[in-house]
Design a protein around this motif. Structure first.
Motif, PDB file in Angstrom:
ATOM      1  N   SER A 170      42.491  28.543 106.750  1.00 40.70           N
ATOM      2  CA  SER A 170      42.650  29.680 107.639  1.00 40.70           C
ATOM      3  C   SER A 170      43.093  30.913 106.853  1.00 40.70           C
ATOM      4  O   SER A 170      44.092  30.878 106.134  1.00 40.70           O
ATOM      5  CB  SER A 170      43.703  29.359 108.707  1.00 40.70           C
ATOM      6  OG  SER A 170      44.159  30.539 109.349  1.00 40.70           O
ATOM      7  N   ALA A 171      42.344  32.000 106.970  1.00 40.43           N
ATOM      8  CA  ALA A 171      42.691  33.227 106.253  1.00 40.43           C
ATOM      9  C   ALA A 171      44.052  33.752 106.696  1.00 40.43           C
ATOM     10  O   ALA A 171      44.841  34.237 105.880  1.00 40.43           O
ATOM     11  CB  ALA A 171      41.605  34.279 106.470  1.00 40.43           C
ATOM     12  N   LEU A 231      51.334  34.666 100.974  1.00 37.15           N
ATOM     13  CA  LEU A 231      51.406  35.673  99.921  1.00 37.15           C
ATOM     14  C   LEU A 231      52.750  36.397  99.955  1.00 37.15           C
ATOM     15  O   LEU A 231      53.302  36.661 101.019  1.00 37.15           O
ATOM     16  CB  LEU A 231      50.271  36.691 100.077  1.00 37.15           C
ATOM     17  CG  LEU A 231      48.831  36.150 100.052  1.00 37.15           C
ATOM     18  CD1 LEU A 231      47.838  37.309 100.131  1.00 37.15           C
ATOM     19  CD2 LEU A 231      48.576  35.304  98.802  1.00 37.15           C
ATOM     20  N   THR A 232      53.252  36.717  98.778  1.00 40.68           N
ATOM     21  CA  THR A 232      54.500  37.453  98.664  1.00 40.68           C
ATOM     22  C   THR A 232      54.285  38.911  99.039  1.00 40.68           C
ATOM     23  O   THR A 232      53.347  39.550  98.540  1.00 40.68           O
ATOM     24  CB  THR A 232      55.048  37.382  97.224  1.00 40.68           C
ATOM     25  OG1 THR A 232      55.303  36.018  96.892  1.00 40.68           O
ATOM     26  CG2 THR A 232      56.332  38.197  97.081  1.00 40.68           C
ATOM     27  N   VAL A 233      55.122  39.418  99.922  1.00 43.81           N
ATOM     28  CA  VAL A 233      55.089  40.836 100.282  1.00 43.81           C
ATOM     29  C   VAL A 233      56.189  41.535  99.495  1.00 43.81           C
ATOM     30  O   VAL A 233      57.356  41.150  99.565  1.00 43.81           O
ATOM     31  CB  VAL A 233      55.315  41.043 101.796  1.00 43.81           C
ATOM     32  CG1 VAL A 233      55.260  42.535 102.135  1.00 43.81           C
ATOM     33  CG2 VAL A 233      54.278  40.274 102.604  1.00 43.81           C
ATOM     34  N   GLY A 234      55.821  42.522  98.707  1.00 47.11           N
ATOM     35  CA  GLY A 234      56.810  43.184  97.858  1.00 47.11           C
ATOM     36  C   GLY A 234      56.373  44.557  97.427  1.00 47.11           C
ATOM     37  O   GLY A 234      55.378  45.103  97.923  1.00 47.11           O
ATOM     38  N   GLN A 241      39.734  38.988  99.645  1.00 42.16           N
ATOM     39  CA  GLN A 241      40.927  39.562  99.024  1.00 42.16           C
ATOM     40  C   GLN A 241      42.094  38.578  99.072  1.00 42.16           C
ATOM     41  O   GLN A 241      42.806  38.386  98.080  1.00 42.16           O
ATOM     42  CB  GLN A 241      41.305  40.856  99.743  1.00 42.16           C
ATOM     43  CG  GLN A 241      40.306  41.984  99.571  1.00 42.16           C
ATOM     44  CD  GLN A 241      40.922  43.201  98.889  1.00 42.16           C
ATOM     45  OE1 GLN A 241      42.102  43.473  99.033  1.00 42.16           O
ATOM     46  NE2 GLN A 241      40.120  43.924  98.145  1.00 42.16           N
ATOM     47  N   ILE A 242      42.289  37.961 100.212  1.00 35.03           N
ATOM     48  CA  ILE A 242      43.398  37.013 100.370  1.00 35.03           C
ATOM     49  C   ILE A 242      43.213  35.807  99.459  1.00 35.03           C
ATOM     50  O   ILE A 242      44.156  35.345  98.794  1.00 35.03           O
ATOM     51  CB  ILE A 242      43.520  36.574 101.844  1.00 35.03           C
ATOM     52  CG1 ILE A 242      43.914  37.767 102.713  1.00 35.03           C
ATOM     53  CG2 ILE A 242      44.535  35.451 101.989  1.00 35.03           C
ATOM     54  CD1 ILE A 242      43.766  37.516 104.206  1.00 35.03           C
ATOM     55  N   LYS A 263      47.402  45.686 107.088  1.00 35.05           N
ATOM     56  CA  LYS A 263      45.976  45.959 107.287  1.00 35.05           C
ATOM     57  C   LYS A 263      45.179  44.668 107.290  1.00 35.05           C
ATOM     58  O   LYS A 263      44.262  44.488 108.117  1.00 35.05           O
ATOM     59  CB  LYS A 263      45.462  46.900 106.188  1.00 35.05           C
ATOM     60  CG  LYS A 263      43.983  47.259 106.334  1.00 35.05           C
ATOM     61  CD  LYS A 263      43.706  47.996 107.635  1.00 35.05           C
ATOM     62  CE  LYS A 263      42.241  48.375 107.747  1.00 35.05           C
ATOM     63  NZ  LYS A 263      41.949  49.111 109.002  1.00 35.05           N
ATOM     64  N   LEU A 264      45.503  43.759 106.390  1.00 35.68           N
ATOM     65  CA  LEU A 264      44.820  42.463 106.364  1.00 35.68           C
ATOM     66  C   LEU A 264      45.028  41.718 107.680  1.00 35.68           C
ATOM     67  O   LEU A 264      44.087  41.154 108.248  1.00 35.68           O
ATOM     68  CB  LEU A 264      45.332  41.625 105.191  1.00 35.68           C
ATOM     69  CG  LEU A 264      44.875  42.063 103.795  1.00 35.68           C
ATOM     70  CD1 LEU A 264      45.729  41.395 102.720  1.00 35.68           C
ATOM     71  CD2 LEU A 264      43.394  41.741 103.581  1.00 35.68           C
TER      72      LEU A 264
END
Length: 312
Positions: free
Chosen positions: A45-46, A53-56, A206-207, A224-225
């Protein structure tokens, strides 16, 4: 005196040989021989992968993009490089030059939805090429732009690993030159394809790439993703090798098989490619090994040439 000069010369040559041997023993096997990267999580699953993913906050470091170039592909003759591999994978009706390069082909371009008739060495301005760049109207895009990836954590990997990223078919997609030039190194929060039917797959790509290389996303990019995926909640992660089939009849949000090796000729049959067709499986590990071997050879050659220039 002449005997002394001779002995000095022999001593310098011996020192160079010793340095070269010691270098190969200590650092001759780059860290990328065991890449600190995974694989594209195809079929997952996208939305769920995005959550891992790390958000930073990304760095402002300038990338070393100009230090990289398309590698010759191991097992191919002539001048066949990563660029040719991606062109062959993504186009139909492919022909080749006598030196092994892709010469012509037809691309159903993912970012614009347009059809591009590729001719090597032509500017193809009428189909989105640049009059100043004779690339046939097609450029090879890093779906996650190299400079953006560098700021997102690629800078923490060694040079050989970054070179593997630069040449990784999982990261690359044949695209319209004009669209790629507008995209530059923007994230999806700064640029997205004008082809509305491809936007969910673009987010998925991208992911998947960021997951493979352990790259972070910033908050705007993450949001946005998530916004794009909200319109296609069933979207699964795909690889770049699956894009052509998606564009020609695959179903968005499902796990499809990779492109077939139609329209190939002679020794350039795609079934012999390091990163050929996939069926929900990812061959990136094999591809990376080919590129790591090529990088290692170039590294040893550059080291030896540098030592010769320094002492002679």
């Amino acid at each position: 005196m002449s005997c002394l000069r001779k002995n000095i010369g022999q001593g310098i040559r011996l020192a160079i040989s010793s340095i070269l041997v010691l270098s190969l023993l200590t650092v001759g096997t780059p860290a990328s021989a065991n890449p600190a990267t995974g694989s594209i999580p195809v079929g997952q699953s996208a939305t769920q992968v995005l959550g891992t993913l790390t958000v930073g906050v990304k760095s402002n470091a300038s990338s070393d993009r100009k230090s990289h170039q398309w590698n010759k592909v191991v097992g191919k003759t002539g001048n066949y490089t990563t660029r040719d591999l991606v062109l062959e994978r993504d186009m139909d009706n492919v022909t080749y030059t006598s030196r092994g390069n892709v010469n012509t082909g037809i691309l159903l371009e993912p970012y614009t939805g347009k059809t591009i008739h590729f001719q090597r060495g032509q500017s193809n301005k009428t189909e989105g090429g640049s009059a100043s760049n004779r690339d046939g109207g097609i450029q090879i895009d890093h779906v996650v732009a190299y400079a953006e990836a560098y700021r997102s954590g690629l800078d923490k990997l060694d040079f050989a690993q970054r070179d593997a990223y630069y040449n990784d078919p999982d990261v690359l997609l044949a695209s319209q030159a004009e669209a790629n030039n507008v995209k530059k190194d923007g994230t999806i929060a700064e640029w997205e394809p004008s082809n509305q039917t491809f936007q969910c797959d673009y987010a998925s790509l991208q992911i998947g790439i960021k997951a493979k290389y352990g790259l972070m996303v910033d908050q705007k990019e993450h949001d946005k993703l998530a916004q794009v995926l909200a319109s296609c909640p069933a979207e699964t992660i795909i690889s770049t090798s699956q894009v052509k089939q998606r564009l020609t009849g695959g179903t968005s949000g499902s796990n499809t098989t990779g492109n077939s090796d139609d329209n190939t000729n002679g020794s350039n049959n795609q079934s012999n490619q390091p990163n050929g067709s996939t069926s929900g499986k990812n061959n990136s590990h094999t591809t990376n090994k080919h590129h790591i071997t090529s990088t290692k050879k170039n590294w040893v050659k550059n080291l030896f040439n540098g030592l010769l220039k320094r002492f002679f």
